[in-house]
Design an enzyme around this catalytic site. Structure first.
Site, PDB file in Angstrom:
ATOM      1  N   CYS A 348       0.956  -1.216  -0.138  1.00  0.00           N
ATOM      2  CA  CYS A 348       0.030   0.136  -0.052  1.00  0.00           C
ATOM      3  C   CYS A 348       0.843   1.159   0.107  1.00  0.00           C
ATOM      4  O   CYS A 348       1.492   1.566  -1.049  1.00  0.00           O
ATOM      5  CB  CYS A 348      -0.906   0.054   1.010  1.00  0.00           C
ATOM      6  SG  CYS A 348      -2.285   0.980   1.116  1.00  0.00           S
ATOM      7  N   HIS A 475      -3.441  -5.131   0.368  1.00  0.00           N
ATOM      8  CA  HIS A 475      -2.810  -5.852   1.517  1.00  0.00           C
ATOM      9  C   HIS A 475      -2.922  -7.397   1.655  1.00  0.00           C
ATOM     10  O   HIS A 475      -4.041  -7.965   2.176  1.00  0.00           O
ATOM     11  CB  HIS A 475      -3.612  -5.304   2.787  1.00  0.00           C
ATOM     12  CG  HIS A 475      -3.473  -3.861   2.970  1.00  0.00           C
ATOM     13  ND1 HIS A 475      -2.535  -3.491   3.933  1.00  0.00           N
ATOM     14  CD2 HIS A 475      -3.898  -2.858   2.499  1.00  0.00           C
ATOM     15  CE1 HIS A 475      -2.615  -2.143   3.986  1.00  0.00           C
ATOM     16  NE2 HIS A 475      -3.688  -1.701   3.032  1.00  0.00           N
ATOM     17  N   GLU A 477      -1.506  -9.377   3.385  1.00  0.00           N
ATOM     18  CA  GLU A 477      -1.452 -10.157   4.838  1.00  0.00           C
ATOM     19  C   GLU A 477      -2.676 -10.410   5.348  1.00  0.00           C
ATOM     20  O   GLU A 477      -2.740 -11.411   6.068  1.00  0.00           O
ATOM     21  CB  GLU A 477      -0.674  -8.786   5.668  1.00  0.00           C
ATOM     22  CG  GLU A 477      -1.457  -7.839   6.144  1.00  0.00           C
ATOM     23  CD  GLU A 477      -1.062  -6.713   5.257  1.00  0.00           C
ATOM     24  OE1 GLU A 477      -1.360  -5.412   5.615  1.00  0.00           O
ATOM     25  OE2 GLU A 477      -0.937  -6.908   4.019  1.00  0.00           O
TER      26      GLU A 477
END
Length: 507
Positions: A348, A475, A477
């Site tokens: 990001c 993102h 994750e």
């Protein structure tokens, strides 16, 4: 939500911005939750006020009981019927986590709503697990049950009686402590679960299973266990992590390094990737502001220590964030990674940082910047999204799961995702790469290999002739799971240990 106050802001597939606890549920249970699974006081009060404004209450005085408590019960009952595990039909059991401490003024309407719910559902359809701390006074070494006794008494005074006690402690509870808790809290010894400290959190399900927590819960709910779960792979993962000896040093360059919970999903994704590579993650926290030239003048020791950490790590990760604090330091970290062939992953903001850095030091656009940090920049390589709102902060970003299409199937990112032509990942941003600069950046060597369905919104960048230099607008994750690590985090760890090319050759 401020990361300093809430920790990480976890994003769901449907764009819900929620507490990091929901991320823990998704990771442990491998489920997909929605924003409706997150019930807050604000949501409840807003729904009640909206009903009152519409006239649903026919002019009656709106009160905490019954209107707020009814809204909470209705929300729970509606959400409990929606499956989150990908299967058809309503779930057999709905887990409700009521955070905070018994007696907190914020949770009182919720406790009253659960009291009413337990009464209306009946004992066989409601199981209350009370989580409490059993501390040890270092002077005498005795396990003290008084905190649990008092919290249970407070809970009983509010009309709720625990069926099970989940006791947190540093060491396993002795039998005498369990018997004392049972006597004073009116809970059978067999229903007192001890969740003591373990080498890693993956041992907790095994710990509960060994104490027959499942049998106690199913007995209370009058249900039978059809098939015992197979913990073999989970047990192997938990135990193998304890025996790992080799580690990899990862430099985490961010703004909120003083509170590691701000990057909880990133840390978990690194853990998943490292364990898959039989490594332990050694995350070195670097405050981005310590890398800046200003820090060299004001705090030279912190500046020198930060750069020593960067130079001693095998890879660099710049996670997401908002605001201009620490940005010059992140740019210097990206420059160091690019010039010294150090594996780099920008998420990001980290992707936008790499675009700014490349524009400044390769294209020679000295004042290249993001409109977020410098609205007057002559070279806005990162711009505010056209559909974004400049007047409202909450839920006005590009949120949730969006599809990214790979323009080049031979790129590293596509290969890491299993030679896929697209990937669905979660987003949370309001700035993006300026499409007017894409051609110039690509002609200088920075390749944008992934974009949205329009082809104008850049999602993934790579730097060819570099061991691993990837920036992503999404993102990754948030969708990493134990045993199923995020592809890009796995690539970073493999590149840091010199094993990436072997995987790419197989792909």
């Amino acid at each position: 939500m401020s990361p300093f106050e809430h920790g990480e802001v976890f994003v769901l597939d449907d764009g819900g911005e929620v507490d990091l606890d929901l991320g823990n549920y998704e990771r442990f249970l491998d489920i997909t939750l929605t924003k409706e699974n997150n019930i807050t006081t604000g949501k409840i009060y807003q729904s009640v006020i909206n009903k009152e404004r519409r006239g649903d209450y026919l002019g009656k005085t709106v009160q905490v009981v019954p209107h707020i408590t009814d809204a909470i019960k209705n929300w729970i009952e509606s959400v409990s019927s929606i499956p989150v595990d990908g299967k058809d039909g309503p779930a057999d059991i709905c887990v409700i986590e009521l955070g905070g401490t018994v007696g907190d003024i914020e949770s009182m309407p919720f406790i009253e709503a659960l009291r009413q719910l337990s009464f209306s559902l009946g004992d066989e359809n409601f199981c209350l697990v009370h989580v409490s701390l059993v501390p040890v006074l270092s002077v005498v070494g005795e396990q003290k049950t008084k905190p649990t006794q008092h919290s249970v008494r407070e809970l009983r005074a509010l009309g709720l009686t625990p069926d099970l006690l989940a006791c947190r402690s540093a060491q396993p509870l002795i039998e005498g402590t369990k018997e004392k808790l049972s006597q004073f809290c009116h809970v059978p010894v067999s229903n007192i679960l001890n969740i003591h400290d373990v080498p890693n959190i993956w041992h907790i399900p095994l710990l509960l299973w060994n104490q027959n927590a499942h049998e106690a819960i199913m007995k209370q709910l009058n249900l039978s266990i059809c098939n015992a779960p197979n913990f073999q792979s989970w047990r192997k993962m938990a135990e193998s992590y304890d025996n790992l000896t080799s580690s990899v040093k990862i430099a985490m360059v961010g703004k909120y390094v003083g509170l590691s919970d701000s990057y909880l999903s990133v840390i978990k994704a690194l853990l998943h990737a490292c364990v898959a590579c039989s490594l332990k993650p050694s995350v070195e926290w670097v405050a981005a502001s310590d890398l800046e030239d200003e820090s060299a003048r004001s705090t030279p020791q912190a500046h020198a220590a930060a750069w020593k950490t960067i130079e001693g790590c095998s890879c660099i990760l710049v996670p997401g964030g908002f605001g201009d604090r620490g940005v010059p330091g992140m740019i210097l970290a990206a420059k160091y990674a690019r010039e010294n062939k150090v594996p780099y992953l920008g998420i990001c903001l980290g992707m936008q940082i790499s675009v700014i850095e490349f524009s400044r030091h390769v294209l020679g656009l000295e004042r290249a910047n993001s409109e977020e940090f410098d609205p007057e920049t002559p070279h806005p390589v990162v711009i505010f999204m056209p559909e974004g709102s400049r007047t409202h902060m909450g839920s006005t970003m590009r949120l949730g799961s969006r599809r990214t299409f790979f323009q080049d199937l031979n790129c590293t990112s596509s290969k890491l995702y299993g030679n896929s032509s697209f990937v669905d990942e979660r987003h949370r941003h309001r700035y993006e790469v300026n499409p007017d600069f894409v051609e110039t950046l690509e002609s200088a060597g920075l390749k944008f290999v992934g974009s949205d369905e329009t082809g104008k919104r850049m999602e993934v960048l790579e730097l060819p002739n570099h061991p691993y230099y990837i920036g992503v607008q999404f993102h990754p994750e948030f969708k990493s799971r134990p045993g199923k690590p995020s592809a890009l985090f796995l690539g970073l760890v493999l590149a840091a240990t010199g094993k990436l090319q072997a995987l790419l050759n197989k792909a």
